[in-house]
Structure formats: structure tokens, C-alpha cells
Design a protein around this motif. Sequence first.
Motif, short mmCIF file in Angstrom:
data_model
loop_
_atom_site.label_atom_id
_atom_site.label_comp_id
_atom_site.label_asym_id
_atom_site.label_seq_id
_atom_site.Cartn_x
_atom_site.Cartn_y
_atom_site.Cartn_z
N ASN A 188 20.64 5.50 -5.18
CA ASN A 188 20.68 5.23 -3.57
C ASN A 188 20.34 6.24 -2.79
O ASN A 188 20.70 6.50 -1.56
N SER A 189 19.39 7.31 -3.47
CA SER A 189 18.59 8.14 -2.67
C SER A 189 17.38 8.25 -3.15
O SER A 189 17.26 8.13 -4.35
N PHE A 190 16.41 8.70 -2.54
CA PHE A 190 14.80 8.74 -2.77
C PHE A 190 15.03 9.96 -3.82
O PHE A 190 14.14 10.21 -4.65
N ALA A 226 0.87 -1.24 -0.03
CA ALA A 226 0.00 0.00 -0.15
C ALA A 226 0.67 1.29 -0.19
O ALA A 226 1.94 1.32 0.66
N ILE A 227 0.49 2.20 -0.83
CA ILE A 227 1.26 3.61 -0.83
C ILE A 227 0.19 4.53 -0.51
O ILE A 227 -0.88 4.39 -0.77
N LYS A 284 9.62 4.65 -0.75
CA LYS A 284 9.78 4.79 0.79
C LYS A 284 9.10 3.82 1.68
O LYS A 284 9.33 3.44 2.69
N ALA A 285 7.75 3.77 0.99
CA ALA A 285 6.91 2.58 1.85
C ALA A 285 7.90 0.97 1.83
O ALA A 285 7.80 0.41 3.02
#
Length: 476
Positions: free
Chosen positions: A216-218, A106-107, A170-171
Motif C-alpha cells: 500500500n505504498s509506492f 501510457a507510462i 503511479k499512472a
Amino acid sequence: MNWEVVIGLETHAQLTTASKIFSGASTRFGASPNTQVSAIDLAMPGTLPVLNKGAVERAIRFGLAVGGTIAPLSAFERKNYFYPDLPKGYQISQYVQPVVTGGGLAIVVGDKDGFVPLTRAHLEEDAGKLLHDAVAGRSGVDLNRAGTPLLEIVTEPAMRSAAEAVAYAKALHSLVRWIGICDGNMQEGSFRCDANVSVRRRGDPLGTRCEIKNLNSFRFLEKAIEFEVRRQVELIGDGGRVVQETRLFDPDRGETRPMRSKEDAQDYRYFPDPDLLPVAIAPQWIEEVRRSMPALPEALRRDFLGYGMSPYDAALLTESREKAEFFRASLAATKISQPVSLAHWVNGEMSALLNERNLDFAASPVAPRDFARLHDRVQDSTLSSKAAKEVLHAMTAGEGDPDAIIERKGLRQISDSGALEEAVREALAANPKLVEDYRAGKEKAFNALVGQVMKATKGKGNPQEVSRILRERLAS
Ligand code: ADP
Ligand code: MG
């Protein structure tokens, strides 16, 4: 033009086992090169891999957390390619029988709920690392990372924007940490995403995709996808065609660049690894793992929504297990139960204070019990919210429990109507012009009078009470 963006993510999560997936060498990060390498990791002749049960257990945990299917029989295969960081000449991975298939996450994107279906999650070993600066004029190989257990988590091509892809990443990042299978340290490479991106005109079949490696970063993930979408739309718009390839993101220039043409599965000549038996995953084992699982973020998020808080606050609270636990423990300890307000305080002031100190909720210098007491003091009008922030700062600095700080600093709000009425009487007597203005219909004059009373009480008057008494007086 009516373009639709299509994104599928492949994420490599490094598992939290102490030793490697097929050898007893340590997985600790940061050791000097080639000090954590066994004969197996080096592919010395005559050595045989031995599967780490802990890696399989973590894959099962993940499968349960995403509602996927756990294979009763899971097998390892050799993915053959040549590169100096891969001593065996093949990577042990899974292909036709991964531990997990299906499931999803779920997001929340803004205030909208979504769901990202997963294709599979399989176990594999990491490769080593080439060092180009260690020895002048030469490249070195550090094999410490070779054989580190990874779970590769693959989504369906189901995301439609960079924002959705970031929300999913992120989730997922939160979930793998939540269930304790990955430390999520992105700087150290414990969690890295490959983004598959294509565009199409609405209604058309899927377009040709490019894969952008090792984000390797959002922020890089978001920037890389946005750039890639623009590039593909322009290319097609100019009459060109997207070629399937692997690309790299250059964070300094904010662009993606071709790295190599994309291999197909047949290039890897996958075949079952004869050195490793298939793993039978018995239902009892799955049940054992299920019993050891914590309450999951999605379940807590729904509980929190049930308290009446906004989807935004509920999502923020379940960002990490520590934060959600802090909220739950605080709520349980409050005498005056106001979950919506409590959530604001946890997501707002408390998070900000911890951020400033670079701490997470597990290391909070403020215990949930004390935090609950502070919140009670706001609810029972002992403290204005401004004074409460001051108390919380002092608590974070280790100055003691909230009640002691309130007394020591004299922050108790004056709600006693006797004292406030006296202050109101004086303010009215001293400011006839403001009273006159108010009676002439100037609402601003009212606020000025509130200000006068607050000044007389050194800011400690309960503003709601002050307003109430003032209105009463002015009406008579
Ligand atoms: P490979 O084996 O080459 O890595 P897969 O078919 O396993 O390719 O797909 C890898 C990822 O690419 C998956 O996340 C999938 O959802 C995604 N994907 C597949 N086709 C497309 C497409 N046309 N556009 C965007 N993503 C895609
Ligand atoms: Mg792949």
C-alpha cells in the motif's frame, strides 16, 4: 547472468460510491467496528444482494479511460473460500465476463515512454477485517469493509523492472483519481497493489511467479519487487526452484516472506451467482458515461509536449487533474504566453509551497489568475526570479495580489537604463583594479563588477541589463 524480470500487477481500487456494492450500508472509512453492516453484508439467511449501479458506472468510466472493451453483458460469480472475515463463505466477484477487458496505460519511466497493456478490470466486493489487538487473547471481526465495491485491475505480465511497475502504479493511481472513481487514499487501503514477480534467462519461457500481497505504498512496491527479484535470482543461481506462492512484504525488514501456497482458479470453484442477474450494458449507457468524462491525462500530456516542454515537466504536470487544471487556467490568464517557463514555476516553486502546507492544487491559496500575473511580471522584467519567489511566498501566505505585494515590498526590478548606467559608472570609478584585471583577460573580474552594481542597487538591478551596460562601457 542475463536475467530478465517479469512483473504483472493486480490493483484493488476502492470505488467512490456512498453505499456498498450489494447493500445500502455506508462505505465511509473510520467508523467504529460493525456499525456499517447490513443484514446482506452479514449474510443473514433470506437476504439477497442488489447491485449498486454506481459501481458499474465507475467500471465503465475506467474502461473508457484506458481504451478497453466494455462487455455488453457482464456477470457476477462466486469465488468460494473460507475465512472468518467473509460471512457468506464466498466473495462475489467476476470471472469469465468482467466489465472491462483489454486497454492499457501510457507510462513514463525517466524520459522514456512506455505502455502497459491491461488484461481486465472486474468488479468485486471487499472482505471484512480481523482485529487482533481489540480484545485481549482473542481476534475480533470488523465487517464495516465487507461489501465495499472494488475494481480489480489486472495487467499483462508486461513490466520488466521495479521502476516500470512503480511508474505504472503511479499512472494508474493518478488516473483513477482523475476520473473520480477512487479517492486513492493508500493509508486507508483505498488503493492497494499485488505484485506478481518472476525471473527468467533471456529468451526462456516465463518463469514461476510469486505474488506479493497488499502493497500500500509506492516505496513498498519498489522495495518488495527488488527484494523478490534478488531472492529468486539467488535461489535459481544456487540450483533451486521458485515455488508458486503468495508472499507478504515486511517493511521493517525490507523482505518478503511466504504466506500461503498459491491457490489455482479451480480451488475457488467459481460459478455464476444465481442471486444476481447478468448486467446488460447498453451502448446508450456507455455513450452517456463517455460524455461525462473529463479530458484525460494522456491527451493533456501530449498537448503540453506540443508547447515544447520536457517529457519530465509534462508528466509532472499531469500527475493530478488539479495540477493540470491549475496550469491550464494559469496559462489561459497570462498576457505573455511562455508555457515552458510557466510549467517550471508550477512544477517547481508552486508545488513546493503547496507541499510545505500539505495542500493539493485544488486547495491552492493562490488563484491561477494571480499566479499568471506573477509570471507575467517575471516575463516583463518587473521581477527578478528571486524577487518573484518572495512575492509568491507572500501570495501563498494570503498577503494579497502580486502587484500590491511588489509595491508594498519595493521589489520592482530596476531595468531603467538611466539608473543602471549611473550605478555602472560609479562601480567602474570605485574599482579601478577590477577594471584593470578585466582588461587583462580575467573574466572573474567582470562578475565581481556585476556584483558591485547589484550591491549598489540593493539587488534590484536587472542582471541582464547590468551585464549588457557593463560590457558596453568596458568595451569603449
Ligand atoms: P491469478 O488468477 O492466479 O491471480 P492470473 O493468471 O490472473 O493469476 O495472473 C495474475 C497476474 O499475474 C497478472 O497480472 C499476470 O500478468 C501476472 N503473471 C502471470 N504470470 C506471470 C509470470 N510468470 N510472471 C510474472 N507475472 C505473471
Ligand atoms: Mg488474481
